[in-house]
Design a protein around this motif. Structure first.
Motif, PDB file in Angstrom:
ATOM      1  N   THR A   1       0.810  -1.221   0.000  1.00 43.99           N
ATOM      2  CA  THR A   1       0.000   0.000   0.000  1.00 43.99           C
ATOM      3  C   THR A   1       0.837   1.261   0.000  1.00 43.99           C
ATOM      4  OG1 THR A   1      -0.149  -0.176   2.414  1.00 43.99           O
ATOM      5  CG2 THR A   1      -1.943  -1.139   1.119  1.00 43.99           C
ATOM      6  N   ALA A   2       2.091   1.161   0.404  1.00 43.09           N
ATOM      7  CA  ALA A   2       2.956   2.347   0.375  1.00 43.09           C
ATOM      8  C   ALA A   2       3.365   2.705  -1.048  1.00 43.09           C
ATOM      9  CB  ALA A   2       4.198   2.111   1.232  1.00 43.09           C
ATOM     10  N   GLU A   3       3.165   1.794  -2.009  1.00 47.24           N
ATOM     11  CA  GLU A   3       3.562   2.027  -3.407  1.00 47.24           C
ATOM     12  C   GLU A   3       2.337   2.178  -4.312  1.00 47.24           C
ATOM     13  OE1 GLU A   3       6.687   2.307  -4.637  1.00 47.24           O
ATOM     14  OE2 GLU A   3       7.466   2.249  -2.600  1.00 47.24           O
ATOM     15  N   ARG A   4       1.228   2.688  -3.807  1.00 48.38           N
ATOM     16  CA  ARG A   4       0.002   2.798  -4.573  1.00 48.38           C
ATOM     17  C   ARG A   4       0.152   3.814  -5.714  1.00 48.38           C
ATOM     18  NH1 ARG A   4      -3.762   5.224  -2.298  1.00 48.38           N
ATOM     19  NH2 ARG A   4      -5.533   4.232  -3.375  1.00 48.38           N
ATOM     20  N   LEU A   5      -0.282   3.410  -6.935  1.00 48.95           N
ATOM     21  CA  LEU A   5      -0.337   4.282  -8.112  1.00 48.95           C
ATOM     22  C   LEU A   5       0.990   4.986  -8.373  1.00 48.95           C
ATOM     23  CD1 LEU A   5      -3.894   5.841  -7.635  1.00 48.95           C
ATOM     24  CD2 LEU A   5      -3.242   3.905  -9.078  1.00 48.95           C
ATOM     25  N   ARG A   6       2.085   4.230  -8.247  1.00 45.13           N
ATOM     26  CA  ARG A   6       3.406   4.767  -8.553  1.00 45.13           C
ATOM     27  C   ARG A   6       3.620   4.786 -10.062  1.00 45.13           C
ATOM     28  NH1 ARG A   6       5.665   7.529  -4.340  1.00 45.13           N
ATOM     29  NH2 ARG A   6       5.472   6.342  -2.393  1.00 45.13           N
ATOM     30  N   PRO A   7       4.249   5.819 -10.602  1.00 43.43           N
ATOM     31  CA  PRO A   7       4.520   5.849 -12.052  1.00 43.43           C
ATOM     32  C   PRO A   7       5.602   4.838 -12.415  1.00 43.43           C
ATOM     33  CG  PRO A   7       5.513   7.726 -10.977  1.00 43.43           C
ATOM     34  CD  PRO A   7       4.702   7.039  -9.932  1.00 43.43           C
ATOM     35  N   PRO A   8       5.760   4.554 -13.707  1.00 44.10           N
ATOM     36  CA  PRO A   8       6.804   3.603 -14.121  1.00 44.10           C
ATOM     37  C   PRO A   8       8.183   4.026 -13.620  1.00 44.10           C
ATOM     38  CG  PRO A   8       5.322   4.055 -15.942  1.00 44.10           C
ATOM     39  CD  PRO A   8       4.947   5.005 -14.852  1.00 44.10           C
ATOM     40  N   SER A   9       8.937   3.021 -13.152  1.00 45.09           N
ATOM     41  CA  SER A   9      10.284   3.255 -12.624  1.00 45.09           C
ATOM     42  C   SER A   9      11.105   1.998 -12.880  1.00 45.09           C
ATOM     43  CB  SER A   9      10.231   3.580 -11.134  1.00 45.09           C
ATOM     44  OG  SER A   9       9.671   2.508 -10.407  1.00 45.09           O
ATOM     45  N   ARG A  10      12.369   2.013 -12.406  1.00 44.13           N
ATOM     46  CA  ARG A  10      13.204   0.835 -12.599  1.00 44.13           C
ATOM     47  C   ARG A  10      12.668  -0.349 -11.803  1.00 44.13           C
ATOM     48  NH1 ARG A  10      19.597   1.576 -12.080  1.00 44.13           N
ATOM     49  NH2 ARG A  10      19.040   2.820 -13.923  1.00 44.13           N
ATOM     50  N   ALA A  11      12.156  -0.093 -10.612  1.00 45.46           N
ATOM     51  CA  ALA A  11      11.608  -1.179  -9.797  1.00 45.46           C
ATOM     52  C   ALA A  11      10.279  -1.681 -10.346  1.00 45.46           C
ATOM     53  CB  ALA A  11      11.442  -0.713  -8.352  1.00 45.46           C
ATOM     54  N   HIS A  12       9.492  -0.777 -10.911  1.00 45.51           N
ATOM     55  CA  HIS A  12       8.197  -1.135 -11.464  1.00 45.51           C
ATOM     56  C   HIS A  12       8.097  -0.544 -12.875  1.00 45.51           C
ATOM     57  CE1 HIS A  12       7.015  -2.404  -7.445  1.00 45.51           C
ATOM     58  NE2 HIS A  12       7.392  -1.225  -6.993  1.00 45.51           N
ATOM     59  N   PRO A  13       8.565  -1.267 -13.896  1.00 52.37           N
ATOM     60  CA  PRO A  13       8.612  -0.695 -15.252  1.00 52.37           C
ATOM     61  C   PRO A  13       7.250  -0.242 -15.786  1.00 52.37           C
ATOM     62  CG  PRO A  13       9.944  -2.689 -15.125  1.00 52.37           C
ATOM     63  CD  PRO A  13       9.193  -2.595 -13.843  1.00 52.37           C
ATOM     64  N   PHE A  14       6.166  -0.888 -15.381  1.00 47.39           N
ATOM     65  CA  PHE A  14       4.827  -0.483 -15.806  1.00 47.39           C
ATOM     66  C   PHE A  14       4.084   0.301 -14.733  1.00 47.39           C
ATOM     67  CE2 PHE A  14       3.996  -3.975 -19.242  1.00 47.39           C
ATOM     68  CZ  PHE A  14       5.039  -3.442 -19.993  1.00 47.39           C
ATOM     69  N   GLY A  15       4.734   0.604 -13.611  1.00 47.97           N
ATOM     70  CA  GLY A  15       4.072   1.288 -12.512  1.00 47.97           C
ATOM     71  C   GLY A  15       3.317   0.315 -11.622  1.00 47.97           C
ATOM     72  N   THR A  16       2.503   0.851 -10.725  1.00 46.64           N
ATOM     73  CA  THR A  16       1.713   0.034  -9.808  1.00 46.64           C
ATOM     74  C   THR A  16       0.243   0.445  -9.885  1.00 46.64           C
ATOM     75  OG1 THR A  16       2.077   1.569  -7.972  1.00 46.64           O
ATOM     76  CG2 THR A  16       3.669  -0.225  -8.236  1.00 46.64           C
ATOM     77  N   ASP A  17      -0.624  -0.423  -9.362  1.00 40.32           N
ATOM     78  CA  ASP A  17      -2.056  -0.139  -9.395  1.00 40.32           C
ATOM     79  C   ASP A  17      -2.511   0.463  -8.070  1.00 40.32           C
ATOM     80  OD1 ASP A  17      -2.042  -2.240  -7.644  1.00 40.32           O
ATOM     81  OD2 ASP A  17      -3.207  -3.601  -8.903  1.00 40.32           O
TER      82      ASP A  17
END
Length: 604
Positions: free
Chosen positions: A354-370
């Motif tokens: 929940t701390a990573e909600r709706l994060r934009p694309p990054s190296r850790a999350h190439p497509f972002g988060t929901d």
């Protein structure tokens, strides 16, 4: 005359079976229609036995489904379809209002589709009219991407960007012509891309016919030659255009939901969910009648365009051996799709943060988060396996059924029109009621209707191939039915139908996705693409990557399917020194005397 009466009787039987099946919907779903009607009328009211008994007595449910059906059919002769079980209003005015809204939306969407189809094959028209085609179809992968975009996603993007952020056009409601623009674009762009690809597949054969060569030698304007080539190809597309007419009228449920349009598809969905059988029956019957009218108009238009050539056997074949496939493009698209799946497999699609909600694309999350902090790359990649395998299985079943039924046009024509008149959502509800919910329910519902455009395409091509000169020559030599089917008809018909099936593959995937978008497919926390789009669509304005990621992969699938379909050909026909130059231009299958054929041939 006898043939037309048989077709009319077959259509009547199919419509009766469909209406009776809808009447049995409560019994098939094992639900109490009185309880469903009570919840639709007032969710807060206590469903006591006395209240449910009063509702049954009011609606006449105790008399049984056959008695209700008889009363409904008896009222139809007087123009009375009963009263709605929910609102209590008369059904006929309600259905007519919904049908009027859907017909207006369908007309606008067809105009958009026609313009889109012309733009898709514009390069082929320009090169073909100037005799500059190099054997390759000029259509690119852009139309494949457009055809693969889900209608509800296009509607969401148009409503959010054009309607809300820019404020150029109204995004909600149905109050005048301005309110038809955005939903017409959402429906017409994907439909036009599909029709454009089918037209682009036929145009090279038309430009290679003798009349085109003669007009080019006479120096006629290129625009006039292009118009004649389009007219030559349109009859083969008219059956599918008729299916689009009905599909855009009753199947635009998701678009009508997004733009708050009181259309027939949305009315049928609401009636099916509330088990409002009078409204559902009347709406379905209206779609069946529209399908019959559209099919008749398309057949009449095809005969008027082709003229007496169908009777005289004077048509050249539109189909020639497929050009060499562009091997690099499908490899690139396939590698990109495979890379998404491989990179996603080590990731957990269900892990919450929940701390990573709706994060934009990054190296850790190439497509972002929901919205729950789950990694979108993991969910898209894991969902791709289920979605692709399911779409491939449904496409293969639809291709086999479409070709086999397309060989029997008297049986499959009315059946395809009737089946196509059932909105996919209503079909999913009927399948759910009959076999229950589950992961296989969307696949069964989509497979039940996915064969119709392929059967219509097969029948239309067979009609024209039977009217060709090479077919008449082979039959004049004494060729039997099996020889004509295997050596003359199937080599010309199967390759374009297979290419059509591959073109429909992304459409089947997005139909499965649309059922998930409407809550009739996979359920959370499954990473199925339709469910991903449905879950993230409310956050499209704040986190557009949450919607664009599954949509981009779906568009990638469309580009892969279309570019791979470019080299589909009949294995017995090859391009090369062994073929005569005139065979390359006319596209006709060479006619050999039966005495020189490998298999024995019947003689008259």
């Amino acid at each position: 005359m006898r043939r037309h009466l048989a077709v009319l009787l077959w259509r009547t039987v199919l419509a009766a079976v469909l209406v009776c099946g809808i009447g049995l919907l409560p019994r098939l779903s094992h639900t109490d229609p009185a309880l469903t009607v009570l919840k639709a009328r007032s969710a807060e009211r206590d469903p006591s036995p006395e209240v449910l008994a009063d509702i049954r007595a009011e609606l006449g449910l105790d008399a049984g489904p056959l008695s209700l059906l008889g009363q409904w059919l008896g009222g139809l002769w007087r123009g009375d379809a009963g009263r709605s079980w929910i609102s209590g209003g008369e059904v006929v005015p309600e259905v007519l209002r919904a049908l009027g809204a859907s017909l207006l939306l369908m007309t606008a969407a067809l105009l958009v589709a026609a313009v889109t189809a012309v733009l898709v094959c514009a390069r082929t028209l320009r090169l073909g009219s100037r005799r500059r085609l190099d054997g390759r179809r000029a259509g690119g992968g852009g139309s494949a991407v457009l055809a693969a975009l889900p209608e509800f996603l296009v509607a969401s993007v148009l409503a959010t960007v054009v309607g809300v952020q820019l404020g150029w056009l109204p995004a909600l409601g149905w109050y005048g012509p301005q309110w038809t623009v955005l939903p017409a674009l959402a429906l017409g762009l994907p439909a036009g891309a599909v029709l454009g690809r089918l037209l682009d597949d036929l145009l090279p054969g038309a430009f290679g016919e003798p009349w085109a060569l003669a007009t080019a030698a006479q120096g006629l304007p290129a625009r006039r030659v292009a118009r004649r080539a389009v007219r030559r190809c349109v009859p083969a597309l008219l059956p599918n255009t008729g299916l689009f007419v009905v599909g855009l009228t009753g199947g635009a449920v998701a678009v009508e939901q997004i733009f708050d349009i009181p259309g027939l598809g949305r009315t049928a969905l609401q009636a099916a969910l509330a088990q409002d059988l009078p409204v559902l029956r009347a709406g379905t019957l209206a779609l069946v009648l529209l399908a019959a009218v559209a099919a008749g108009a398309c057949r009449l238009a095809a005969r008027l365009l082709v003229g007496p050539a169908l009777r005289d056997g004077a048509l050249p074949s539109l189909h020639r051996p497929a050009p060499p496939a562009r091997r690099l493009q499908p490899l690139v698209y396939g590698a990109a799709l495979l890379a998404v799946v491989v990179l996603a497999l080590p990731r957990d699609p269900l892990a919450l943060d929940t701390a990573e909600r709706l994060r934009p694309p990054s190296r850790a999350h190439p497509f972002g988060t929901d919205a729950l902090g789950r990694d979108l790359l993991a969910r898209v990649g894991h969902g791709a396996l289920d979605t692709l395998l399911l779409a491939l299985g449904v496409s293969a079943a639809a291709l086999c059924a479409g070709v086999l039924l397309g060989l029997l046009p008297r049986l499959s024509g009315p059946l395809a029109d009737t089946v196509n008149a059932v909105p996919p959502v209503l079909g999913a509800l009927l399948v759910t009621a009959a076999v229950g919910g589950g992961a296989a329910t969307p696949a069964i519902a989509v497979a039940a209707v996915a064969w119709t455009p392929l059967a219509a395409h097969t029948s239309a091509l067979l009609v024209q191939e039977r009217a060709t000169a090479h077919f008449a020559a082979a039959r004049g030599f004494g060729a039997g039915r099996w020889y004509l089917l295997r050596r003359e008809l199937l080599p010309a018909v199967l390759p374009p139908v297979v290419r059509h099936a591959l073109l429909r593959l992304p459409g089947i995937a997005l139909t499965l996705a649309s059922l998930g978008f409407l809550g009739l497919g996979a359920q959370p926390p499954s990473p199925e693409w339709g469910l991903l789009l449905a879950e993230n669509q409310p956050y499209a304005e704040r986190a557009p990557w949450a919607v664009l990621a599954p949509a981009a992969v779906l568009a990638l699938l469309g580009a892969l399917a279309v570019t791979a379909a470019g080299g589909v050909r009949w294995p017995g026909i090859r391009r090369g020194p062994g073929r005569r130059p005139e065979d390359h231009t006319s596209g006709a299958v060479p006619v050999r005397p039966p005495s020189l054929a490998k298999e024995p041939v019947k003689t008259r």
